[in-house]
Design a protein around this motif. Structure first.
Motif, short mmCIF file in Angstrom:
data_model
loop_
_atom_site.label_atom_id
_atom_site.label_comp_id
_atom_site.label_asym_id
_atom_site.label_seq_id
_atom_site.Cartn_x
_atom_site.Cartn_y
_atom_site.Cartn_z
N LEU A 315 0.55 -0.61 -0.14
CA LEU A 315 0.32 -0.28 0.00
C LEU A 315 0.63 1.46 -0.18
O LEU A 315 0.27 1.95 -0.54
CB LEU A 315 -0.70 -0.24 1.12
CG LEU A 315 -1.75 1.71 1.00
CD1 LEU A 315 -2.70 1.17 -0.41
CD2 LEU A 315 -2.68 1.29 2.88
N VAL A 316 1.42 1.35 1.09
CA VAL A 316 2.72 2.52 0.86
C VAL A 316 3.22 2.39 -0.12
O VAL A 316 3.91 3.60 -0.37
CB VAL A 316 3.22 2.86 2.59
CG1 VAL A 316 4.52 1.55 2.45
CG2 VAL A 316 3.56 4.53 2.95
N ASP A 349 -0.26 11.21 4.78
CA ASP A 349 -1.42 11.24 3.25
C ASP A 349 -2.48 9.94 4.25
O ASP A 349 -2.57 9.31 4.97
CB ASP A 349 -0.64 10.15 2.65
CG ASP A 349 -1.32 9.30 1.32
OD1 ASP A 349 -2.74 9.85 1.14
OD2 ASP A 349 -0.61 8.38 0.23
N THR A 350 -3.82 10.95 4.16
CA THR A 350 -5.21 10.07 5.05
C THR A 350 -5.10 9.10 4.32
O THR A 350 -5.34 8.14 4.73
CB THR A 350 -6.09 11.43 4.91
OG1 THR A 350 -6.09 11.63 2.84
CG2 THR A 350 -5.22 12.83 5.30
N ALA A 351 -5.48 8.51 2.69
CA ALA A 351 -5.40 7.44 2.23
C ALA A 351 -5.14 6.75 2.75
O ALA A 351 -5.54 4.80 1.88
CB ALA A 351 -5.62 7.93 0.79
N VAL A 352 -3.51 6.59 3.11
CA VAL A 352 -2.32 5.37 3.47
C VAL A 352 -2.82 5.42 4.86
O VAL A 352 -3.18 4.37 5.89
CB VAL A 352 -1.23 5.48 3.59
CG1 VAL A 352 -0.62 4.95 4.40
CG2 VAL A 352 -1.37 5.51 1.51
N LEU A 353 -3.04 6.38 6.07
CA LEU A 353 -3.47 6.28 7.48
C LEU A 353 -4.61 6.22 7.69
O LEU A 353 -5.70 6.31 6.95
CB LEU A 353 -3.31 8.06 8.06
CG LEU A 353 -2.16 8.05 7.54
CD1 LEU A 353 -1.47 9.76 8.45
CD2 LEU A 353 -0.73 8.27 8.70
N CYS A 354 -4.61 4.88 8.84
CA CYS A 354 -5.52 4.76 9.52
C CYS A 354 -6.49 5.86 10.29
O CYS A 354 -6.25 6.92 10.42
CB CYS A 354 -5.28 3.34 10.89
SG CYS A 354 -4.19 1.87 10.14
N THR A 355 -8.48 5.11 10.56
CA THR A 355 -8.46 5.77 10.84
C THR A 355 -8.15 6.38 11.99
O THR A 355 -8.77 7.78 12.41
CB THR A 355 -10.20 5.88 10.91
OG1 THR A 355 -10.26 4.76 11.83
CG2 THR A 355 -10.62 5.90 9.52
N ALA A 365 -4.55 -2.80 5.92
CA ALA A 365 -3.43 -2.72 5.47
C ALA A 365 -2.93 -1.03 5.52
O ALA A 365 -1.67 -0.51 5.40
CB ALA A 365 -3.11 -2.21 3.78
N CYS A 366 -4.36 -0.52 6.24
CA CYS A 366 -3.54 1.24 7.15
C CYS A 366 -2.63 1.13 7.68
O CYS A 366 -2.51 0.42 8.73
CB CYS A 366 -5.19 1.53 7.35
SG CYS A 366 -5.27 1.03 8.90
N GLY A 567 1.40 1.81 -9.49
CA GLY A 567 0.65 2.89 -8.39
C GLY A 567 -1.51 1.90 -7.95
O GLY A 567 -1.39 0.74 -8.15
N LEU A 568 -1.89 3.06 -7.19
CA LEU A 568 -2.89 2.44 -6.53
C LEU A 568 -4.23 2.21 -7.41
O LEU A 568 -4.22 2.99 -8.72
CB LEU A 568 -2.83 3.60 -6.18
CG LEU A 568 -2.99 3.57 -4.42
CD1 LEU A 568 -3.38 4.84 -3.69
CD2 LEU A 568 -3.16 2.25 -3.43
#
Length: 638
Positions: A315-316, A349-355, A365-366, A567-568
């Motif tokens: 993911l990262v 990167d909020t798309a990678v970080l956990c809530t 995967a966060c 890439g994603l």
């Protein structure tokens, strides 16, 4: 198993004009009346022919060519340390094996295989990894009518130590056999002075420690330089005796450790080869291999010994690709063309970080903020205290180390789930277990002369490996790096980082190096660092490029293939970058050596030939001029 015809390997390369070979020596050796007419030699080169005290018989003497049969064991005796152990003739279509068990691989043409042992080796207990009978060399000689008058010998990987090379019942040099039977060059491989008992000998560094725990300086020398030099000298002599003429050109072709070996030859034995192709080179050996353990120490110290999962690493890494793969053309390409321009920061990167860390990713995967910062440390590279600046100010990439940076990390976007990364296990490459790349743990154990630091496959009488690397602090790992530098004399200058290439330059030889910018094991910045130092020592970039050039290959991994993570989904396409075609770089080297055509206008294509790009010579970088992003003519090196 299906029968396949052996052909040249995809990553093999070509050779330059050989130094005056050993015809006179071999003529004397091969003549029946002169079988004892040679003295000994040492690692500095072959012995001189024996000069008889009585006059030679009148009239011309016709030397006898070496034959591919048992007579060669007595006919080829270039010095007291060299013994022929196996001779085997294979006819076109023969299965390539020595034990009568079909391998499924057949000879594409007639070929003679000769195995040599070059002593004295290193005495010791029979079961000790540090005990060696000598340097194993396997030489493959094409039929006389097929020989192209070239030598093209191959480098090794890791700690080398392939037991098949010295074995009397196994073949260790399939790549060398392919070159001899395919393109018609004499080829050879060496175990560099030791044969490992591990299933993967290349990860075994225990040969370099004596049973009492001290440094085995003899086998370090064989591994660092003498083994490859002896292979060059003996292969030339054997070819001259077999064909009754010298090779016209001699080439080195190696990647990873083979790249280090090529650099070592240029620095220490510049007369051995006319051309050297060295890829993803493992120069700066003790420094970068010590730094390969750094990601594991980050996991231990910062994450309590719990490694990132394969899904988290994917993911990262793919997020980094998506953030940086459009900087060249403005379009997402699935791979990064300029790692120096990539300042991606997963902690932002909020798309990678956990809530729970302020992000929007609710999957397994966060990454937490602490985990994201650990990734930043891994990408930045080893520091003395485990610190790393924010990527916006310094990503740790480039030819010059930053203050406090001991060595480089891998470029952003490179696949993290690899042998050098957290969670890798040789037994289970799916990850999830905090196992380091064994080479890294072994080298740190050697630097600190403490076998217990290594993984359990490191065997020594004073104690086997016990995974004590887990307890190392950042400061202790930094000390291991310092010790590796301090022990260079004992390690036979294994770092191969001497920038003085004057002798290699002055004899007219050529050195072509390349490095993938998404190498999963060896950071390409180390090669750029060496090239800059060499250029300074050799009179500047322009003067250096007359004999030594360095090519950086975007998206290429360790020696071949794609090293970056796609890439994603929905943002970047699957990576399909232009990469070197089989033998493309080797052909560029031979053209440079034999025709004087410098590798100025190389163009790479991707797998389906839908995209082409110029390959730039360092320090130039690829620039987009406009137009079709898939056409090479839309780009220039600047």
């Amino acid at each position: 198993m299906p029968r396949t015809t052996l052909r040249p390997g995809q990553n093999t390369r070509t050779p330059p004009r050989a130094a005056p070979a050993l015809t006179a020596l071999c003529m004397g050796i091969c003549a029946a009346a002169a079988l004892t007419a040679c003295g000994g030699s040492d690692s500095s080169g072959p012995s001189l022919p024996f000069i008889p005290t009585s006059p030679p018989p009148a009239g011309p003497t016709t030397p006898t060519a070496l034959a591919c049969d048992e007579s060669l064991k007595t006919a080829f005796k270039p010095d007291a340390n060299t013994t022929v152990t196996v001779v085997k003739q294979f006819k076109q279509g023969d299965d390539l094996n020595l034990d009568g068990k079909a391998s499924g691989t057949v000879a594409a043409s007639d070929v003679c295989m000769v195995k040599l042992n070059v002593g004295p080796g290193h005495a010791g207990p029979a079961d000790a990894p540090s005990t060696s009978s000598g340097i194993g060399i396997e030489v493959w000689l094409p039929a006389t009518a097929k020989w192209n008058n070239r030598l093209r010998v191959l480098g090794g990987g890791g700690f080398v130590g392939d037991a098949g090379i010295s074995s009397k019942t196994q073949i260790g040099g399939a790549g060398a056999a392919a070159i001899a039977t395919g393109e018609g060059s004499v080829s050879a491989v060496t175990d560099a002075g030791h044969a490992s008992k591990l299933p993967i000998g290349a990860v075994d560094g225990s040969f370099a420690m004596n049973p009492n725990g001290t440094i085995n300086t003899t086998l370090w020398t064989d591994f660092a330089s003498r083994g490859i030099h002896e292979m060059a000298v003996k292969t030339k002599a054997l070819a001259a005796g077999f064909y009754q003429r010298d090779a016209k050109y001699a080439y080195w072709d190696g990647c990873s450790t083979g790249g280090r070996q090529g650099h070592m030859q240029a620095q220490v034995n510049p007369d051995d080869f006319d051309g050297i192709l060295a890829g993803n080179s493992a120069i700066n050996w003790t420094t970068f291999i010590t730094a390969e353990l750094y990601p594991q120490i980050v996991m231990q110290r910062d994450l309590g010994g719990t490694p990132l999962t394969p899904d988290q690493m994917t993911l990262v890494s793919s997020a980094a690709v998506s953030a940086c793969d459009s900087t060249l053309t403005g379009q997402h390409e699935g791979f990064i063309s300029d790692p120096a321009a990539c300042k991606y920061d997963p902690t932002q990167d909020t798309a990678v970080l956990c809530t729970g860390s302020g992000g929007s990713n609710a999957t397994a995967a966060c990454l937490t903020t602490v985990q994201a910062q650990a990734v930043n440390k891994i990408w930045y590279g080893q520091t003395r205290d485990g610190s790393a600046p924010v990527p916006a100010s310094d990503v740790g990439y480039g030819a010059t180390l930053a203050s406090g940076q001991l060595w480089y990390g891998l470029a952003r976007g490179t696949a993290l789930n690899s042998p050098g990364m957290p969670g890798f296990s040789l037994a289970d490459s799916t990850g999830g277990v905090p196992n380091p790349f064994p080479i890294a743990a072994h080298q740190v154990a050697l630097n600190l002369q403490d076998p217990t630091i290594a993984t359990p496959d490191f065997i020594n009488a004073t104690g086997n490996g016990a995974n004590n690397w887990k307890a190392l602090s950042y400061t202790q790992l930094a000390n291991a790096s310092d010790r590796g530098e301090a022990l260079q004399t004992a390690f036979a200058n294994i770092n191969a980082d001497n920038p003085d290439l004057a002798r290699f330059r002055d004899r007219g030889a050529k050195l072509l190096t390349y490095h993938g910018l998404a190498d999963q094991l060896i950071p390409n910045s180390g090669t750029a660092n060496y090239y800059e130092r060499a250029a300074k020592a050799m009179g500047g970039i322009d003067e250096t490029q007359k004999f030594y050039r360095y090519l950086e290959i975007p998206a290429m991994g360790h020696c071949a293939g794609v090293g970056s993570v796609n890439g994603l989904a929905g943002v970047s396409p699957a990576a399909n970058p232009p990469l070197p075609a089989p033998n493309q770089l080797f052909a560029a080297l031979t053209d440079w050596v034999e025709k004087g055509v410098a590798p100025d206008n190389l163009v790479l294509q991707n797998a389906d030939q839908s995209l082409a790009r110029p390959l730039c010579t360092y320090p130039k970088k690829l620039a987009y001029l406009g137009g079709d992003v898939k056409a090479a003519t839309s780009f220039a090196c600047r």
